[in-house]
Design a protein around this motif. Structure first.
Motif, PDB file in Angstrom:
ATOM      1  N   HIS A   1      -2.891  -4.702   7.230  1.00 40.23           N
ATOM      2  CA  HIS A   1      -3.457  -3.390   6.961  1.00 40.23           C
ATOM      3  C   HIS A   1      -4.665  -3.058   7.829  1.00 40.23           C
ATOM      4  O   HIS A   1      -5.160  -1.932   7.772  1.00 40.23           O
ATOM      5  CB  HIS A   1      -3.845  -3.293   5.486  1.00 40.23           C
ATOM      6  CG  HIS A   1      -2.691  -3.480   4.549  1.00 40.23           C
ATOM      7  ND1 HIS A   1      -2.335  -4.713   4.052  1.00 40.23           N
ATOM      8  CD2 HIS A   1      -1.788  -2.603   4.057  1.00 40.23           C
ATOM      9  CE1 HIS A   1      -1.288  -4.578   3.277  1.00 40.23           C
ATOM     10  NE2 HIS A   1      -0.925  -3.316   3.263  1.00 40.23           N
TER      11      HIS A   1
ATOM     12  N   ARG B   1      -8.480  -1.430  -1.481  1.00 44.19           N
ATOM     13  CA  ARG B   1      -7.482  -1.390  -2.548  1.00 44.19           C
ATOM     14  C   ARG B   1      -8.096  -1.177  -3.928  1.00 44.19           C
ATOM     15  O   ARG B   1      -7.583  -0.413  -4.751  1.00 44.19           O
ATOM     16  CB  ARG B   1      -6.694  -2.702  -2.553  1.00 44.19           C
ATOM     17  CG  ARG B   1      -5.442  -2.666  -3.442  1.00 44.19           C
ATOM     18  CD  ARG B   1      -4.825  -4.054  -3.559  1.00 44.19           C
ATOM     19  NE  ARG B   1      -5.682  -4.940  -4.365  1.00 44.19           N
ATOM     20  CZ  ARG B   1      -5.414  -6.243  -4.548  1.00 44.19           C
ATOM     21  NH1 ARG B   1      -4.367  -6.794  -3.975  1.00 44.19           N
ATOM     22  NH2 ARG B   1      -6.216  -6.979  -5.298  1.00 44.19           N
TER      23      ARG B   1
ATOM     24  N   HIS C   1      -9.819  -5.569   2.837  1.00 43.61           N
ATOM     25  CA  HIS C   1      -8.610  -5.055   2.190  1.00 43.61           C
ATOM     26  C   HIS C   1      -8.833  -4.850   0.697  1.00 43.61           C
ATOM     27  O   HIS C   1      -8.399  -3.844   0.115  1.00 43.61           O
ATOM     28  CB  HIS C   1      -7.454  -6.031   2.424  1.00 43.61           C
ATOM     29  CG  HIS C   1      -6.188  -5.636   1.737  1.00 43.61           C
ATOM     30  ND1 HIS C   1      -5.611  -6.393   0.747  1.00 43.61           N
ATOM     31  CD2 HIS C   1      -5.391  -4.545   1.887  1.00 43.61           C
ATOM     32  CE1 HIS C   1      -4.502  -5.795   0.317  1.00 43.61           C
ATOM     33  NE2 HIS C   1      -4.357  -4.682   0.992  1.00 43.61           N
ATOM     34  N   LEU C   2      -9.534  -5.788   0.043  1.00 45.68           N
ATOM     35  CA  LEU C   2      -9.791  -5.667  -1.387  1.00 45.68           C
ATOM     36  C   LEU C   2     -10.695  -4.477  -1.689  1.00 45.68           C
ATOM     37  O   LEU C   2     -10.539  -3.809  -2.710  1.00 45.68           O
ATOM     38  CB  LEU C   2     -10.426  -6.950  -1.924  1.00 45.68           C
ATOM     39  CG  LEU C   2      -9.532  -8.193  -1.943  1.00 45.68           C
ATOM     40  CD1 LEU C   2     -10.324  -9.401  -2.416  1.00 45.68           C
ATOM     41  CD2 LEU C   2      -8.325  -7.963  -2.836  1.00 45.68           C
TER      42      LEU C   2
ATOM     43  N   CYS D   1       0.839  -1.208   0.000  1.00 45.66           N
ATOM     44  CA  CYS D   1       0.000   0.000   0.000  1.00 45.66           C
ATOM     45  C   CYS D   1       0.871   1.253   0.000  1.00 45.66           C
ATOM     46  O   CYS D   1       0.695   2.117   0.857  1.00 45.66           O
ATOM     47  CB  CYS D   1      -0.928   0.006   1.203  1.00 45.66           C
ATOM     48  SG  CYS D   1      -0.068   0.070   2.789  1.00 45.66           S
TER      49      CYS D   1
ATOM     50  N   TYR E   1      -2.425  -9.070   3.785  1.00 44.97           N
ATOM     51  CA  TYR E   1      -3.562  -8.148   3.775  1.00 44.97           C
ATOM     52  C   TYR E   1      -4.036  -7.831   5.193  1.00 44.97           C
ATOM     53  O   TYR E   1      -4.586  -6.761   5.457  1.00 44.97           O
ATOM     54  CB  TYR E   1      -4.712  -8.721   2.943  1.00 44.97           C
ATOM     55  CG  TYR E   1      -5.376  -9.957   3.513  1.00 44.97           C
ATOM     56  CD1 TYR E   1      -6.534  -9.864   4.272  1.00 44.97           C
ATOM     57  CD2 TYR E   1      -4.855 -11.227   3.268  1.00 44.97           C
ATOM     58  CE1 TYR E   1      -7.153 -10.987   4.788  1.00 44.97           C
ATOM     59  CE2 TYR E   1      -5.474 -12.353   3.768  1.00 44.97           C
ATOM     60  CZ  TYR E   1      -6.621 -12.233   4.526  1.00 44.97           C
ATOM     61  OH  TYR E   1      -7.233 -13.362   5.037  1.00 44.97           O
TER      62      TYR E   1
END
Length: 294
Positions: free
Chosen positions: A62, A219, A215-216, A29, A59
């Protein structure tokens, strides 16, 4: 909650918060970390044991970053007039400390701590179980434990894997095949009550919050903008994801979901689309923009 509902329910002044840095830094990130001015990884990082460090599951590193972003958000500050939240690099002077749920006991007994602090525990499991111990959650310094997954039960087992084993042991295959079986909630509660699990009180349950986004979603979300208005999208419901036939617990649940969605399509005339194989990114985003309920 909005300050209009609880005008005196929050403190005022300046509060500082500390976010631990994972051993390998904030990999994956760079743009977000640069914007948030996150400290780089280093061997002597303070309170490094409080960082989420999951080999092969970066992931999850984060989750604390997302909470840091929320605490830094101007939108949050607008809802809390008179209160300023600012990050600090010193965990021992911070008013608020973020810490991996499983490491909170170590934090509370850290000899370098010389004052009471507000501790936000960060859960890191992909399930609705809790990794934090209920006695730790009851500690007055622990304000909440934050999850990225739903929290619907009021049970705490010896571990998340133990909870999964109990569900499988509780004749989960019957739940899959029979139309007369109890609801999933009833089945879940029955399995927990027969196992070595303890019920979480309503008071402690109020300390459990599902506020960490996927997380997806963080992102890839910005790339999914655009498309028609929801009412004009041609697909009513879409499911995109692996069915995990090789993993009974997830496979059973997702298999029943797909069966139910197909039943909705037949009964109501809805347009339902099921994608159980990996899709190219372009096709995935196109499906997302064409679907009312994804």
């Amino acid at each position: 909650p909005s300050p209009s509902r609880h005008p005196s329910a929050h403190p005022t002044g300046t509060w500082t918060f500390f976010t631990p840095t994972p051993p390998k830094g904030w990999d994956g990130c760079p743009a977000a970390c640069k914007e948030l001015k996150m400290p780089p990884a280093r061997d002597d990082a303070p309170l490094s044991y409080c960082a989420i460090d999951k080999p092969g599951q970066s992931y999850k590193h984060h989750y604390q970053l997302f909470v840091h972003a929320v605490l830094s958000s101007s939108r949050l500050h607008e809802q809390l007039p008179g209160l300023q939240l600012r990050p600090t690099k010193d965990p021992y002077v911070a008013d608020i400390v973020l810490c991996a749920a499983g490491e909170v006991p170590r934090l509370l007994s850290d000899p370098k701590r010389h004052r009471k602090q507000v501790v936000l525990a960060i859960e890191d499991m992909d399930s609705n179980c809790l990794t934090i111990d209920t006695k730790v959650l009851a500690n007055e310094e622990v304000a909440a434990t934050l999850k990225h997954h739903s929290w619907k039960s009021q049970w705490k087992c010896s571990g998340c894997r133990a909870q999964e084993a109990l569900l499988l042991k509780h004749n989960y295959s019957n739940y899959r095949s029979s139309a007369s079986t109890p609801s999933s909630v009833d089945m879940f509660n029955a399995a927990m009550s027969e196992g070595s699990c303890e019920q979480v009180s309503q008071v402690l349950s109020k300390k459990v919050h599902s506020i960490i986004p996927s997380h997806l979603t963080v992102r890839d979300g910005p790339r999914a903008k655009g498309g028609r208005g929801v009412a004009d999208r041609p697909i009513d419901i879409a499911f995109a994801g692996k069915l995990h036939d090789d993993y009974e617990l997830i496979g059973t649940h997702r298999g029943k979901l797909v069966k139910t969605l197909k039943g909705f399509a037949k009964k109501h005339g809805w347009k339902v689309r099921i994608e159980s194989k990996r899709m190219p990114e372009v096709m995935f985003l196109k499906l997302l923009r064409q679907t009312k309920l994804f």
